[in-house]
Design a protein around this motif. Sequence first.
Motif, mmCIF file in Angstrom:
data_model
loop_
_atom_site.group_PDB
_atom_site.id
_atom_site.type_symbol
_atom_site.label_atom_id
_atom_site.label_comp_id
_atom_site.label_asym_id
_atom_site.label_seq_id
_atom_site.Cartn_x
_atom_site.Cartn_y
_atom_site.Cartn_z
ATOM 1 N N ARG A 71 15.627 -14.393 14.820
ATOM 2 C CA ARG A 71 16.718 -13.472 14.488
ATOM 3 C C ARG A 71 18.017 -13.872 15.170
ATOM 4 N N ASN A 72 17.921 -14.387 16.379
ATOM 5 C CA ASN A 72 19.122 -14.852 17.081
ATOM 6 C C ASN A 72 19.725 -16.093 16.434
ATOM 7 N N ASN A 73 18.966 -16.709 15.540
ATOM 8 C CA ASN A 73 19.459 -17.876 14.812
ATOM 9 C C ASN A 73 19.653 -17.585 13.318
ATOM 10 N N GLY A 74 19.915 -16.326 13.011
ATOM 11 C CA GLY A 74 20.314 -15.967 11.656
ATOM 12 C C GLY A 74 19.187 -15.762 10.670
ATOM 13 N N PHE A 75 17.950 -15.699 11.140
ATOM 14 C CA PHE A 75 16.824 -15.439 10.241
ATOM 15 C C PHE A 75 16.631 -13.938 10.065
ATOM 16 N N THR A 76 16.133 -13.553 8.902
ATOM 17 C CA THR A 76 15.644 -12.206 8.680
ATOM 18 C C THR A 76 14.129 -12.267 8.709
ATOM 19 N N THR A 77 13.519 -11.429 9.540
ATOM 20 C CA THR A 77 12.075 -11.488 9.740
ATOM 21 C C THR A 77 11.381 -10.334 9.023
ATOM 22 N N TYR A 78 10.344 -10.668 8.296
ATOM 23 C CA TYR A 78 9.539 -9.694 7.571
ATOM 24 C C TYR A 78 8.098 -9.757 8.046
ATOM 25 N N ILE A 79 7.429 -8.612 8.022
ATOM 26 C CA ILE A 79 5.983 -8.569 8.169
ATOM 27 C C ILE A 79 5.385 -8.500 6.776
ATOM 28 N N VAL A 80 4.428 -9.385 6.496
ATOM 29 C CA VAL A 80 3.725 -9.400 5.215
ATOM 30 C C VAL A 80 2.238 -9.411 5.535
ATOM 31 N N SER A 81 1.606 -8.255 5.455
ATOM 32 C CA SER A 81 0.261 -8.088 5.998
ATOM 33 C C SER A 81 -0.639 -7.343 5.033
ATOM 34 N N GLY A 82 -1.942 -7.581 5.174
ATOM 35 C CA GLY A 82 -2.909 -6.791 4.425
ATOM 36 C C GLY A 82 -3.038 -5.380 4.948
ATOM 37 N N GLY A 83 -2.504 -5.120 6.123
ATOM 38 C CA GLY A 83 -2.515 -3.766 6.672
ATOM 39 C C GLY A 83 -1.671 -2.819 5.839
ATOM 40 N N GLY A 84 -1.862 -1.533 6.052
ATOM 41 C CA GLY A 84 -1.114 -0.537 5.300
ATOM 42 C C GLY A 84 0.365 -0.570 5.640
ATOM 43 N N ALA A 85 1.208 -0.577 4.618
ATOM 44 C CA ALA A 85 2.652 -0.636 4.851
ATOM 45 C C ALA A 85 3.132 0.574 5.643
ATOM 46 N N ASP A 86 2.711 1.777 5.248
ATOM 47 C CA ASP A 86 3.159 2.976 5.953
ATOM 48 C C ASP A 86 2.611 3.025 7.370
ATOM 49 N N PHE A 87 1.412 2.503 7.572
ATOM 50 C CA PHE A 87 0.838 2.439 8.916
ATOM 51 C C PHE A 87 1.699 1.561 9.816
ATOM 52 N N MET A 88 2.043 0.364 9.362
ATOM 53 C CA MET A 88 2.815 -0.564 10.189
ATOM 54 C C MET A 88 4.250 -0.092 10.387
ATOM 55 N N ARG A 89 4.805 0.584 9.385
ATOM 56 C CA ARG A 89 6.190 1.049 9.500
ATOM 57 C C ARG A 89 6.373 2.081 10.605
ATOM 58 N N ALA A 90 5.282 2.698 11.026
ATOM 59 C CA ALA A 90 5.369 3.714 12.078
ATOM 60 C C ALA A 90 5.688 3.111 13.441
ATOM 61 N N PHE A 91 5.495 1.801 13.610
ATOM 62 C CA PHE A 91 5.714 1.194 14.927
ATOM 63 C C PHE A 91 6.370 -0.178 14.885
ATOM 64 N N ALA A 92 6.600 -0.755 13.700
ATOM 65 C CA ALA A 92 7.085 -2.138 13.612
ATOM 66 C C ALA A 92 8.442 -2.335 14.284
ATOM 67 N N GLN A 93 9.327 -1.369 14.153
ATOM 68 C CA GLN A 93 10.640 -1.489 14.785
ATOM 69 C C GLN A 93 10.497 -1.501 16.307
ATOM 70 N N GLU A 94 9.689 -0.614 16.808
ATOM 71 C CA GLU A 94 9.518 -0.461 18.254
ATOM 72 C C GLU A 94 8.835 -1.678 18.878
ATOM 73 N N LEU A 95 7.793 -2.191 18.228
ATOM 74 C CA LEU A 95 7.027 -3.291 18.799
ATOM 75 C C LEU A 95 7.644 -4.652 18.542
ATOM 76 N N TYR A 96 8.155 -4.849 17.333
ATOM 77 C CA TYR A 96 8.559 -6.188 16.905
ATOM 78 C C TYR A 96 10.040 -6.331 16.563
ATOM 79 N N GLY A 97 10.776 -5.227 16.542
ATOM 80 C CA GLY A 97 12.159 -5.299 16.103
ATOM 81 C C GLY A 97 12.295 -5.487 14.611
#
Length: 316
Positions: free
Chosen positions: A160-186
């Motif tokens: 991200r500091n080098n201009g990338f946009t980072t996405y999570i693409v996972s088999g896990g539930g989208a709504d499940f991961m959205r509850a903490f993705a910002q806090e844990l991973y930015g």
Amino acid sequence: MHASTAVAADPLPSWRDRASRQAIVAFVEKVTARGSGEYVEEAERIAVFDNDGTLWSEAPMPVQMDFVLHELKRRAPQEPELASDPMVQAALAGDFDALMAGQSHAGLLRVLQLTHTGMTTDDFRRRVRAWAAQYRHPRFGAGLAAVTYTPMRELLDYLRNNGFTTYIVSGGGADFMRAFAQELYGVPPEQVIGSTTDTEFVLADGVAALRKTSERMFIDDKLAKPVGIHERIGRRPVMAVGNSDGDQAMLEYTTLGNPHPSLGVLVHHTDARREYAYDASPPVSGRLANALAVAPSRGWIVVDMAADWSNVLHPH
């Protein structure tokens, strides 16, 4: 040297100076060098990451399964019909073989349906957040943040500091991961792609909400990952990071036929002392065999967790 100066000088302090780190840094430097033949505009600097086994530990069982068990234990005493379901009984007994039986893992899908649908998205988020506050890993005794991988969190920041946009693409539930993705991973909620079901709009007592249904389940795994990337991002990533055969198609979509320079990365779990060691025979999920076999011919980096990382799990 002051600690802050050391961190500023080394954006990847938990990565040993070996081939994996060198290849990642070389890739980032060449695609961000304006005027070079391999420069990539910021809008095209898309990096996609699997979650389970890539950003956090998935052993001895996927973290989302702990949430499922927590919900079943919470609800079963008050809901006899739920408690009598054979797949609920299998889950509560720890019979993961029963849940994973068959090509479609019908038992697992059943308990996911029971614990992830039938409520509003706001209520589901509250349930996930309540579970997260009390979660402790069965081996390490640590909360969610402490079972994430420090080197991967550094890599997300570095990109991200080098201009990338980072996405999570996972088999896990989208709504499940959205509850903490910002806090844990930015990673903000809108940059999380995962498994979903349909939602429906509801209006009750002047309050608008979305209810999670069990209709049209989309499992964001294997061949579906490139589909989810296209539908949600609309651009081909230039970097993909995963750890299992479920990520192979995502890495292939990123690196085969890409008009831009691209990089595929596989995390190989080789550290039984600091985390776990597995590939073709994982504890529950995260099988790595086919993708590992084709990695050399694809030019993908294989990260040896034991050798390449000086730190593994995030400090308590």
